[in-house]
Design a protein around this motif. Structure first.
Motif, PDB file in Angstrom:
ATOM      1  N   ARG A 163      21.468   1.985 -70.226  1.00 60.60           N
ATOM      2  CA  ARG A 163      22.488   1.144 -70.850  1.00 60.60           C
ATOM      3  C   ARG A 163      21.894  -0.232 -71.115  1.00 60.60           C
ATOM      4  NH1 ARG A 163      23.813   5.686 -69.460  1.00 60.60           N
ATOM      5  NH2 ARG A 163      25.945   6.459 -69.412  1.00 60.60           N
ATOM      6  N   GLN A 164      22.402  -0.881 -72.139  1.00 61.42           N
ATOM      7  CA  GLN A 164      21.840  -2.166 -72.538  1.00 61.42           C
ATOM      8  C   GLN A 164      21.919  -3.198 -71.416  1.00 61.42           C
ATOM      9  OE1 GLN A 164      23.539  -5.183 -73.350  1.00 61.42           O
ATOM     10  NE2 GLN A 164      21.823  -6.270 -74.287  1.00 61.42           N
ATOM     11  N   ASP A 165      23.076  -3.255 -70.721  1.00 60.94           N
ATOM     12  CA  ASP A 165      23.213  -4.271 -69.664  1.00 60.94           C
ATOM     13  C   ASP A 165      22.238  -4.008 -68.515  1.00 60.94           C
ATOM     14  OD1 ASP A 165      24.586  -2.008 -68.970  1.00 60.94           O
ATOM     15  OD2 ASP A 165      26.520  -2.986 -68.667  1.00 60.94           O
ATOM     16  N   GLU A 166      21.977  -2.723 -68.256  1.00 59.96           N
ATOM     17  CA  GLU A 166      21.032  -2.376 -67.189  1.00 59.96           C
ATOM     18  C   GLU A 166      19.616  -2.798 -67.566  1.00 59.96           C
ATOM     19  OE1 GLU A 166      23.412   1.607 -65.621  1.00 59.96           O
ATOM     20  OE2 GLU A 166      21.629   1.846 -66.857  1.00 59.96           O
ATOM     21  N   LEU A 167      19.253  -2.488 -68.830  1.00 54.17           N
ATOM     22  CA  LEU A 167      17.909  -2.834 -69.282  1.00 54.17           C
ATOM     23  C   LEU A 167      17.719  -4.342 -69.298  1.00 54.17           C
ATOM     24  CD1 LEU A 167      17.503  -0.296 -72.221  1.00 54.17           C
ATOM     25  CD2 LEU A 167      16.694  -0.087 -69.872  1.00 54.17           C
ATOM     26  N   LYS A 168      18.766  -5.070 -69.691  1.00 52.42           N
ATOM     27  CA  LYS A 168      18.679  -6.527 -69.774  1.00 52.42           C
ATOM     28  C   LYS A 168      18.473  -7.117 -68.369  1.00 52.42           C
ATOM     29  CE  LYS A 168      21.224 -10.386 -71.764  1.00 52.42           C
ATOM     30  NZ  LYS A 168      22.448 -10.824 -71.093  1.00 52.42           N
TER      31      LYS A 168
ATOM     32  N   LEU B 222      14.721  -2.506 -75.166  1.00 50.01           N
ATOM     33  CA  LEU B 222      15.785  -3.498 -75.015  1.00 50.01           C
ATOM     34  C   LEU B 222      16.025  -4.213 -76.341  1.00 50.01           C
ATOM     35  CD1 LEU B 222      17.770  -4.991 -73.264  1.00 50.01           C
ATOM     36  CD2 LEU B 222      15.950  -6.540 -72.564  1.00 50.01           C
ATOM     37  N   ALA B 223      14.947  -4.519 -77.050  1.00 48.93           N
ATOM     38  CA  ALA B 223      15.083  -5.236 -78.315  1.00 48.93           C
ATOM     39  C   ALA B 223      15.848  -4.411 -79.346  1.00 48.93           C
ATOM     40  CB  ALA B 223      13.693  -5.579 -78.856  1.00 48.93           C
ATOM     41  N   GLU B 224      15.735  -3.075 -79.258  1.00 47.16           N
ATOM     42  CA  GLU B 224      16.364  -2.209 -80.259  1.00 47.16           C
ATOM     43  C   GLU B 224      17.788  -1.812 -79.916  1.00 47.16           C
ATOM     44  OE1 GLU B 224      14.082   1.276 -80.958  1.00 47.16           O
ATOM     45  OE2 GLU B 224      12.364   0.145 -81.707  1.00 47.16           O
ATOM     46  N   THR B 225      18.162  -1.971 -78.626  1.00 44.13           N
ATOM     47  CA  THR B 225      19.463  -1.478 -78.200  1.00 44.13           C
ATOM     48  C   THR B 225      20.535  -2.541 -78.406  1.00 44.13           C
ATOM     49  OG1 THR B 225      18.293  -0.242 -76.505  1.00 44.13           O
ATOM     50  CG2 THR B 225      20.676  -0.354 -76.298  1.00 44.13           C
ATOM     51  N   PRO B 226      21.573  -2.251 -79.190  1.00 38.49           N
ATOM     52  CA  PRO B 226      22.627  -3.236 -79.380  1.00 38.49           C
ATOM     53  C   PRO B 226      23.414  -3.448 -78.086  1.00 38.49           C
ATOM     54  CG  PRO B 226      22.892  -1.351 -80.873  1.00 38.49           C
ATOM     55  CD  PRO B 226      21.824  -1.004 -79.907  1.00 38.49           C
ATOM     56  N   GLU B 227      24.031  -4.608 -77.984  1.00 41.60           N
ATOM     57  CA  GLU B 227      24.795  -4.935 -76.781  1.00 41.60           C
ATOM     58  C   GLU B 227      25.920  -3.915 -76.589  1.00 41.60           C
ATOM     59  OE1 GLU B 227      26.790  -9.032 -75.406  1.00 41.60           O
ATOM     60  OE2 GLU B 227      24.825  -9.177 -76.379  1.00 41.60           O
ATOM     61  N   GLY B 228      26.130  -3.484 -75.352  1.00 42.53           N
ATOM     62  CA  GLY B 228      27.206  -2.539 -75.065  1.00 42.53           C
ATOM     63  C   GLY B 228      26.859  -1.106 -75.426  1.00 42.53           C
ATOM     64  N   SER B 229      25.637  -0.877 -75.880  1.00 42.97           N
ATOM     65  CA  SER B 229      25.272   0.473 -76.290  1.00 42.97           C
ATOM     66  C   SER B 229      24.239   1.059 -75.331  1.00 42.97           C
ATOM     67  CB  SER B 229      24.742   0.426 -77.717  1.00 42.97           C
ATOM     68  OG  SER B 229      24.554   1.734 -78.198  1.00 42.97           O
TER      69      SER B 229
END
Lengths: 308, 339
Positions: free
Chosen positions: B247-252, B311-318
């Protein structure tokens, strides 16, 4: 032209218009094979609609028919297939339970909408108990029956005609049917004339249970395998089918042939929208719009009828 | 003239005589996607992946058309009717993400009998005539322990964050974890249900933490790693290795921790782009290739090296995504043939 045939005219016309549109969009549907594909899933819907009609006939509404059909489907795919005797007994008991519910609703003067809503959770729970994960198999004879290929007309056309015709005889032409409709029209009159409304209401619900069982069995014959949530949509589809077919919520004014045609029309409307390549976001709304359109036309007709 | 009649003959007998001809074989074929649900970000990403991929394949002349259909309600009866409509519309192959593994079997069988190839993925169908591209959730659990065992050969205490109780996926991942733990020095000291949601995971992990000894690592099911991290960060414990779920938040969060203190972990999940894998498998089936009926969806694994790119490619919340290619499909087919 009498009232009864006028009532049936509109559903017939709307089905014909939709069918014409589908044939225009997809000429391949205009064949034995095509008609079967278009309508075979309408058979269980038609049976569920007739079941709903039995309840609406006595001025009630059944919100549990979808889960009941799912339950019957699960029983058919498990018990009826493996231990037929036990399976049929369960189905028979569930019909009796339906009749008992009808009696209870009348005896205690309970609102049917609440009782059947409650029962929908009971049937749903039982279905999950019987079949916790999707599976089961259709009894062989049932599968062969639903996929039989009679000459000239496919089963998907013959079955609705037979269902419509038989229920028409039962409800519109027999004295028993007149009494049942009388309960919806004016139960006091029926009761004063010396008939037991309790028994009549129980019979109406029992008939609903019977057609629910048939619907579940037909569905399994088509899908060959069950899922506890298989027929949840049938609750609302069946109500819409009865009304689309010229029935009314009160007064015992119903039309068995109309109800069957209503079920076919609803099934066809979904296919029509799919052939139109309409985005799914718009499909539910459009299905509703078709329904409202037909009902609006009916309102115009019935106003004229009253004036005349 | 002679050439033309030869072409005509070839067209009518193309399936019979030239199954191995390659790309050109499927240029007159059509594929339909029958999808039962579109109401979350994963499914939206799945449909987007299908459409962009299909567009390219059509432009490149690999396939004639690849249309996506979604039922308006997530119901098996409706999907069965949809598949019957697709049969009528004359598609050569139908790719299905099914509402029920069994309840659309009748329609699938009808399609097979009409000579249509049916390929199910993610939500697979049990009808034997269809192909199945299934997710091996057990393996997803085993992989987590495998990674941890390599990093901590001496073992340690594990906290398990599970998914939604009573759901098949939760049982499978859990079974995989339990199975793999047996052969190691790890011990599961606590288990909570995070419902695959960060807020729920945070709450339940915070609730169970006071009763737990030192934790070496947290095994998860996806969608719960960030919540677990938040709960642990609020205490004075050392941050354990938390397995992430793409998930984006996890990767961030992982990327921030990595920059700060060199935090290491892995992340894995099923990419929504699996629809494109199904597309290429369908293309291979139409091409006449020998494709085994049961295939396995590859996991999309992210490690420290690929973290920043994903991470750069994944939109927020996705959720991290990948579009599969024909080569990936061939690889998946080859590995199924080998096994």
């Amino acid at each position: 032209m009498n009232r009864e045939s006028l009532r049936i005219l509109l559903p017939v016309v709307s089905l014909a218009v939709l069918l014409g549109a589908v044939f225009y969009l997809q000429p391949r549907a205009m064949s034995y094979f095509g008609l079967n594909l278009l309508f075979n899933l309408a058979i269980p819907v038609a049976l569920a609609t007739v079941a709903q009609m039995m309840v609406i006939m006595v001025n009630d509404i059944d919100l549990s028919i979808g889960t009941f059909v799912s339950f019957c489907a699960c029983v058919t795919a498990t018990f009826v297939n493996e231990t037929p005797l036990l399976g049929y007994s369960i189905l028979a008991v569930s019909i009796v339970a339906y009749a008992a519910l009808g009696a209870l609703i009348h005896y205690r003067n309970l609102p049917a909408i609440v009782v059947t809503l409650g029962m929908s959770f009971v049937w749903g729970g039982l279905a999950v108990l019987i079949l916790p994960s999707p599976g089961g198999a259709s009894p062989q004879w049932l599968q062969s029956l639903m996929s039989v290929k009679p000459p000239l007309l496919p089963v998907a056309i013959i079955a609705p005609v037979v269902i419509g015709f038989l229920t028409h005889i039962l409800i519109m032409r027999s004295s028993f049917g007149v009494l049942l409709r009388g309960v919806g029209g004016n139960d006091r009159t029926v009761s004063r004339a010396g008939w037991s409304v309790l028994k009549l209401k129980a019979s109406a619900y029992g008939l609903a249970g019977l057609f629910g069982v048939l619907s579940g069995m037909a569905l399994i014959g088509l899908t060959t395998s069950a899922d506890a949530n298989i027929a949840l949509r049938y609750t609302l589809l069946s109500v819409a089918g009865v009304i689309l077919g010229g029935g009314e919520f009160t007064g015992g004014r119903i039309s068995p042939i109309g109800a069957v045609i209503g079920a076919l029309t609803l099934t066809l409307a979904a296919s029509f929208l799919s052939f139109l390549r309409l985005s799914p976001d718009w499909q539910i709304g459009s299905q509703g719009a078709i329904l409202i359109l037909v009902l609006a036309v009916r309102l115009v007709f019935s106003r004229k009828e009253q004036v005349a | 003239m002679k050439f033309q009649s030869m072409m005509l003959g070839a067209l009518t007998s193309v399936a019979l005589f030239t199954p191995q001809m390659g790309i050109a074989d499927t240029s007159d074929k059509t594929i339909a996607l029958s999808n039962n649900y579109a109401g979350n970000s994963w499914r939206q990403a799945m449909l987007d992946g299908w459409e962009s991929n299909a567009e390219q394949a059509v432009t490149a002349g690999i396939i004639k058309a690849a249309d996506a259909f979604t039922t308006s309600e997530n119901q098996a009866t409706e999907q069965a009717a949809q598949i019957q409509n697709l049969i009528l519309q004359g598609y050569d192959a139908i790719v299905v993400n099914a509402a029920s593994p069994t309840a659309i079997n009748g329609a699938v069988k009808t399609a097979c009998d009409a000579g249509i190839k049916v390929i199910s993925f993610d939500g697979i169908v049990t009808e034997p005539c269809a192909w199945r591209i299934a997710v091996d959730f057990k393996q997803m659990g085993r992989n987590q322990i495998k990674y941890l065992a390599e990093r901590y050969p001496d073992g340690g205490n594990l906290l398990e964050v599970r998914g939604l109780a009573g759901v098949f996926v939760d049982d499978e991942i859990h079974a995989g974890i339990e199975e793999a733990v047996k052969g190691t020095n790890f011990k599961i000291v606590g288990s909570v249900h995070g419902d695959w949601a960060q807020d729920v995971a945070q709450k339940v992990v915070a609730g169970v933490l006071p009763s737990l000894p030192e934790i070496t690592a947290v095994v998860t099911q996806g969608g719960d790693g960030y919540g677990a991290a938040q709960a642990i960060a609020a205490t004075d414990r050392n941050m354990p290795t938390i397995i992430m779920g793409n998930r984006q938040d996890e990767l961030k969060w992982w990327s921030e921790q990595k920059a700060e203190n060199g935090y290491e972990t892995i992340s894995a999940s099923i990419a929504p782009g699996v629809s494109t894998l199904a597309f290429w498998v369908a293309q291979q089936v139409l091409d006449g290739q020998d494709v085994p009926k049961d295939l396995v969806v590859p996991f999309l694994e992210i490690n420290s090296d690929t973290l920043d790119a994903f991470l750069a490619e994944t939109p927020e919340g996705s959720v991290a995504n990948v579009v599969y290619t024909l080569e990936d499909a061939k690889k998946a087919i080859a590995s199924a043939q080998g096994g």
